[in-house]
Design an enzyme around this catalytic site. Structure first.
Site, short mmCIF file in Angstrom:
data_model
loop_
_atom_site.label_atom_id
_atom_site.label_comp_id
_atom_site.label_asym_id
_atom_site.label_seq_id
_atom_site.Cartn_x
_atom_site.Cartn_y
_atom_site.Cartn_z
N GLU A 1 0.74 -1.25 -0.03
CA GLU A 1 0.16 -0.04 0.05
C GLU A 1 1.04 1.23 0.05
OE1 GLU A 1 -2.45 -0.62 3.54
OE2 GLU A 1 -4.00 -1.86 2.26
N GLU B 1 7.49 -22.07 7.56
CA GLU B 1 8.00 -21.19 8.51
C GLU B 1 9.16 -21.79 9.41
OE1 GLU B 1 5.28 -21.47 12.62
OE2 GLU B 1 4.38 -20.57 10.87
#
Length: 266
Positions: free
Chosen positions: A78, A109
């Site tokens: 953004e 992960e």
């Protein structure tokens, strides 16, 4: 047991009515801004490190897994449309690669070496900043990336929701937003995720303002990528320059951004 994994303050959730569920979730959510408020001194310390690095051309990297990784990517994505920054100045990376944005990648992960490998693709260097995001503070992908960044002399920070975590111990500038147990035990996409989003908002917004990407309270460098944003830019110019909509639209079309219009007209 870590706070994020501790038992919910509520039980027998399946026996609650819809209204009770919503009210109780909202009650829990109300505690999140207070937890973030407690972390403001930690957030401030990290932002003070990021700003001069970015002023000198450095970049900001977010690394995370699962929800935490997605939130970092969301914040990074953004920045260009909101503040007109190039896409390569704030970079979000997730364990398992871009495919993990939509679908979980099993055990991604757990690889302590992969985050640094992912960052090396971008020629990461001492001018950059790395922020590890992990609600638990125990994610190997994130801890390994922050640890390696430290070894290479980078500024490192983290956002976690457990006190005294392994991740916070590695980060030079840790941020700990302790939101307490989740409504659904261990579901850190809820309060912990909300806290992480709030902290990311605070970091990126304050950094962009410090970098001069806001004038007054307006996003003068935003990309005019749709009709809504063109309309917003037009209204900004009408207000700032006291001109008609027609003239504002004409100037915006000519110069391509609110800032360029203001700089050229004044």
């Amino acid at each position: 047991m870590s706070t994020t994994e501790s038992s919910s303050n509520f039980d027998n959730l399946e026996q609650m009515s819809i209204q009770q569920l919503l009210q109780n979730i909202n009650q829990e959510d109300a505690s999140v801004p207070k937890a973030v408020q407690q972390a403001i001194p930690q957030i401030e310390a990290l932002v003070k490190e990021i700003v001069p690095k970015m002023k000198d051309g450095g970049r900001l990297f977010y690394i995370g897994a699962g929800t935490s990784g997605r939130l970092g990517i969301l914040d990074a994505s953004e920045i260009p449309p909101t503040y007109g920054m190039p896409h390569d100045r704030v970079i979000g990376l997730i364990a398992g690669g871009d495919g993990a944005i939509r679908k979980a990648v099993e055990f991604a992960e757990d690889d302590e070496q992969q985050a640094w490998k992912d960052m090396e693709v971008y020629d990461i260097n001492k001018g950059d900043v790395v922020i590890g995001i992990a609600a638990s503070g125990t994610t190997p992908y994130v801890i390994g990336g922050v640890k390696k960044a430290n070894e290479q002399g980078l500024v490192t920070g983290c956002i976690t929701c457990n006190a005294d975590s392994a991740l916070a111990a590695e980060a030079k500038f840790p941020i700990e937003a302790i939101v307490g147990p989740e409504f659904v035990t261990g579901s850190t996409r809820m309060k912990a995720g909300t806290a992480q989003k709030l902290v990311l908002n605070m970091i990126s917004t304050s950094v962009m303002i410090q970098l001069g990407r806001v004038k007054g309270n307006k996003m003068v460098d935003m990309q005019l990528s749709n009709n809504k944003l063109v309309d917003r830019g037009t209204r900004m110019l009408m207000d700032e320059l006291s001109i008609s909509r027609e003239e504002a639209e004409k100037l915006l079309k000519k110069h391509g951004s609110v800032r360029k219009v203001i700089d050229n007209v004044r």
